[in-house]
Design a protein around this motif. Structure first.
Motif: not given
Length: 450
Positions: A77-79, A82-83, A85-88, A108, A121, A124
């Motif tokens: 999801g990122e960027p 983010e709701q 999925e995030t990269l983390r 994205t 990306l 990060e």
């Protein structure tokens, strides 16, 4: 850890994995041998290897040691989203699922259509350092299907492929130019084969089941007609065409014939399309976890896809991780739910149990589909444990029993058609350039199966 490049390991560690069963299709190897890693790369394979005093020794007796698995296509999801999925969370889910590499799709906000987004990306992802991120950049600006991106700049920034994700290429002339342009940088062009006019907003496979359920369907010809067009364009341009994914008997037969003619084509398939049919929509109570795109097909299509996995026509198995927030996926009706499921933490166990465990595929062939094949398609280091290769490693326990429990996912997405399935076989650890990433430790420097 420094940033791992497209074909580099970054800095690496040294470790001796002792007593495991090493399965590496790139070497036609399936034997109980030790694996010695020095400075992030495979140094030796053999029996009873010795290691320097300072090198950590990990006893992996009873486990299978394979080249690090690579998820070919995942939508993070990122960027912008983010709701979902995030990269983390996405990279953590990948590592938990046994993956050391992840091909990230470009849908994205902003989309991955400029050098700056690709570089952001990668930077990060390197900060989290739980799996390698391989950006798949947009084929067209803003994913609009009207103007090509600057593929040369995207490749220089670290993009490993181009495509517009789940959006089909309606403009044949644009796709033809994309295949020509991308070939200068040896980039594969990822395409979703569907004709929106033929689909007519369908939400499941067009056939007996859709008629009975009163849902608008997507016919096979929607996929197969576009594949026929795309194969002709690949032949005309000699470009690298990747069908992502294949779901029908007719489409996979076209890919088989294209390969026989020596065209530079490849394709992948999802576990859903290998194991489930359109009947599941009814028997599953219209669960939105069964809303996928392309839709689940028939038993005849499943049979053809399984045969194509076994005979080499299909090059990779991808979970096609496409997480959604519960508000947009779980709390709506089937017909309006967005397609996609969370797959990073289910794919390996599902494949070990239902494909290898039931005799559809050998273990070596599954490793090829989950590691060697994806590495070859993306053109990245990995997919091999040959001496000199980057030491990205996945550990598998073929006897470990797991039950799919979405609430325990590292991913923010919780939707999966495999919820509640009890499976035999699971990933239990990963190493990235020799560095231990996933799986816990206990005394004696053994891998503690989490």
């Amino acid at each position: 850890m420094s940033e791992p490049g497209r074909n580099g390991s970054g800095d690496g560690a040294s470790v001796l994995l002792r007593g495991g069963r090493v399965v590496d299709p790139s070497q036609d190897l399936d034997a109980k041998v030790d694996l010695l890693v020095e400075n992030g790369r495979v140094a030796r394979l053999g029996e009873a290897l010795a290691a320097d005093q300072e090198i950590e020794v990990v006893d992996v007796d009873g486990l299978v040691v394979v080249p690090g698995l690579i998820e070919l296509r995942a939508q993070l999801g990122e960027p912008g989203f983010e709701q979902r999925e995030t990269l983390r969370t996405g990279l953590a889910a990948a590592a938990a699922g046994g993956y050391t590499g992840l091909g990230a799709l470009p849908a994205t906000e902003p989309p991955v259509d400029t050098r700056s987004v690709v570089e952001m990306l990668r930077a990060e992802a390197a900060r989290h350092a739980t799996a390698r991120l391989h950006p798949i950049a947009a084929l067209s600006r803003r994913l609009a299907g009207e103007e090509l991106t600057e593929m040369g700049e995207l490749a220089e920034a670290g993009a490993v492929a181009v495509g517009d994700g789940a959006r089909p290429q309606r403009d044949a002339a644009l796709l033809r130019r994309a295949l020509q342009y991308a070939s200068h940088f040896d980039l594969p062009v990822f395409c979703r084969a569907t004709d929106p006019q033929l689909d007519r907003g369908g939400v499941m496979h067009e056939g007996e089941q859709s008629t009975r359920l009163g849902l608008r369907g997507q016919p096979r010809i929607s996929e197969e007609s576009v594949v026929a067009r795309d194969v002709l364009l690949a032949e005309d341009t000699r470009g690298r065409y990747h069908l992502a994914p294949v779901s029908t008997r007719g489409a996979v037969e076209q890919m088989r014939r294209a390969k026989e003619r020596g065209l530079r084509v490849s394709c992948d398939v999802t576990p859903m399309h290998l194991l489930l049919t359109d009947e599941a929509v009814a028997t599953g109570g219209f669960s939105t976890a069964l809303r996928v795109d392309p839709p689940l097909r028939t038993a005849d299509d499943v049979e053809a896809l399984l045969e194509a996995c076994a005979d080499g026509t299909i090059d990779a198995i991808t979970g096609e991780h496409r997480p959604h927030h519960a508000d947009e996926k779980a709390d709506v009706q089937f017909s309006v739910a967005p397609p996609g499921v969370s797959a990073l933490e289910t794919t390996v166990s599902v494949c070990l149990d239902r494909l290898v465990g039931r005799g559809f595929l050998s273990l070596a062939r599954l490793v090829e589909l989950l590691s060697t094949g994806p590495a070859r398609i993306l053109g990245v280091d990995g997919g091999s444990l040959a001496v000199g290769s980057v030491a990205d490693v996945t550990l598998l326990d073929l006897e470990r029993e797991v039950t799919i429990e979405p609430r325990a996912f590292r991913s923010l997405g919780r939707s999966t058609p495999f919820a509640g399935w009890t499976l035999r076989g699971a990933p239990v650890g990963t190493y990235l350039a020799g560095r231990h990433i996933a799986g816990r430790r206990i005394a004696g420097r053994r891998v503690d199966l989490p």
